[in-house]
Design an enzyme around this catalytic site. Structure first.
Site, short mmCIF file in Angstrom:
data_model
loop_
_atom_site.label_atom_id
_atom_site.label_comp_id
_atom_site.label_asym_id
_atom_site.label_seq_id
_atom_site.Cartn_x
_atom_site.Cartn_y
_atom_site.Cartn_z
N GLU A 130 45.70 53.07 39.96
CA GLU A 130 46.77 52.06 39.89
C GLU A 130 48.06 52.61 40.48
OE1 GLU A 130 46.52 49.10 39.59
OE2 GLU A 130 45.98 48.30 37.66
N THR A 182 52.66 44.13 43.53
CA THR A 182 53.08 44.52 42.18
C THR A 182 54.34 45.37 42.23
OG1 THR A 182 50.82 44.40 41.37
CG2 THR A 182 52.32 45.75 40.08
#
Ligand code: HSE
Length: 312
Positions: A130, A182
């Site tokens: 991530e 993101t």
């Protein structure tokens, strides 16, 4: 005996669940990313992309690579991995595309290794993936992909993951075909918040968890409110207010931005209502002028699925 080759199906996930920024998430039945994996003894991570997303192949720059390099550092031998990756979860869609790659890769690696690591350790490795994608080691998509169902990240450091029991719930997901990174969606958030807003938010998080555990749909409905993140991020999603109102009118319990967007999710008590919500989305979003997909799904209780010795 450990398998030589496996196929991994890693599901899309919805992070935040409206009020639980970075701490709540759940797994969807689909879409899935597919990874075919085997081990090598050269200490290398060799990734082949079988889709058209053109993601980087260098392990350090790739979500799968970032997660596997973290796992390999814990092994400290010359184990490496061969991975064919076929993504169907579009990067930047807000339904956990990077988490599906990272969680699928570490779950697959663990299976090939004879299940040496715990689920919590696998979440920790996958969080390095991530970080490659967004610069942040958040676990709210990875944990539900690995554990299935709805998960609470009570703490990220040290990692403390809690599976939350939940009543039957149906999910309608609107995916506008635009990309929201993101990292950008995190950058625009306020770094400080008012104490009165924080108190409202933790009241809602606690209410949502209690509502899920008690199967109290009215409490779930009242708690699906975000006074901190949604008001800032919704400007990134054309038609957000109109489509949310249309979904609530169609009978959804509530919902909001899925992860960092642009996808929007709605929870409903019955499949029939979830399908009505999908219809309301078509009537409303059809007029916005942006291409979109709509999925209706269950909350997936199992997370990543692994097929041993696949034929293809
Ligand atoms: N909790 C993360 C965020 C999820 O909202 O930035 C990103 O998918």
């Amino acid at each position: 005996m450990t398998p030589d080759k496996i196929k991994v199906y890693s599901p899309a996930t919805v992070a935040n669940m409206v009020c639980g920024f970075d701490v709540l998430g759940f797994a969807l039945d689909g879409p899935y990313d597919e990874l075919t994996m085997s081990m090598n003894k050269s200490g290398a991570v060799n990734i082949r992309n079988l889709d058209n997303f053109n993601l980087p192949l260098k392990a350090e720059d790739n979500v799968i690579g970032g997660a596997l390099l973290a796992l390999m550092a814990a092994l400290d031998d010359n184990t490496g991995f061969e991975i064919d990756s076929r993504k169907t979860i579009k990067p930047g869609s807000g339904i956990g595309s990077s988490a599906a790659s990272a969680a699928g890769a570490v779950m697959g690696a663990n299976c090939l290794l004879g299940n040496r690591f715990s689920k919590a350790e696998l979440v920790d490795f996958a969080m390095y993936g991530e970080k490659v994608a967004s610069g942040a080691r958040h676990a709210d998509n990875i944990a539900p992909a690995i554990y299935g169902g709805i998960t609470l990240i009570r703490s990220s450091n040290p990692l403390d993951i809690v599976s939350i029991p939940f009543p039957p719930l149906y999910v309608t997901v609107l995916h506008p075909l635009i990309e929201v990174k993101t990292s950008n969606a995190r950058e625009i958030l306020k770094k400080e918040i008012l104490l009165k807003d924080a108190a409202m938010q933790w009241g809602n998080v606690a209410g949502l968890v209690a509502g899920l555990m008690k199967g109290d749909f009215e409490l779930i409905r009242r708690s699906l409110v975000d006074v901190i993140v949604e008001p800032v991020r919704k400007i990134l999603i054309p038609g957000f207010d109109a489509v949310k109102s249309a979904c609530l009118e169609a009978g959804a319990l509530g919902g909001g931005i899925s992860g960092s967007g642009p996808s929007i999710f709605m929870l409903s008590e019955t499949l029939e209502t979830a399908n009505e919500v999908a219809k309301a989305i078509h009537s409303c979003y059809g007029k916005i002028g942006i291409e979109y997909d709509v999925h209706v799904s269950n909350i997936n209780p199992d997370g990543v699925k692994i097929i041993l010795d696949p034929k293809d």
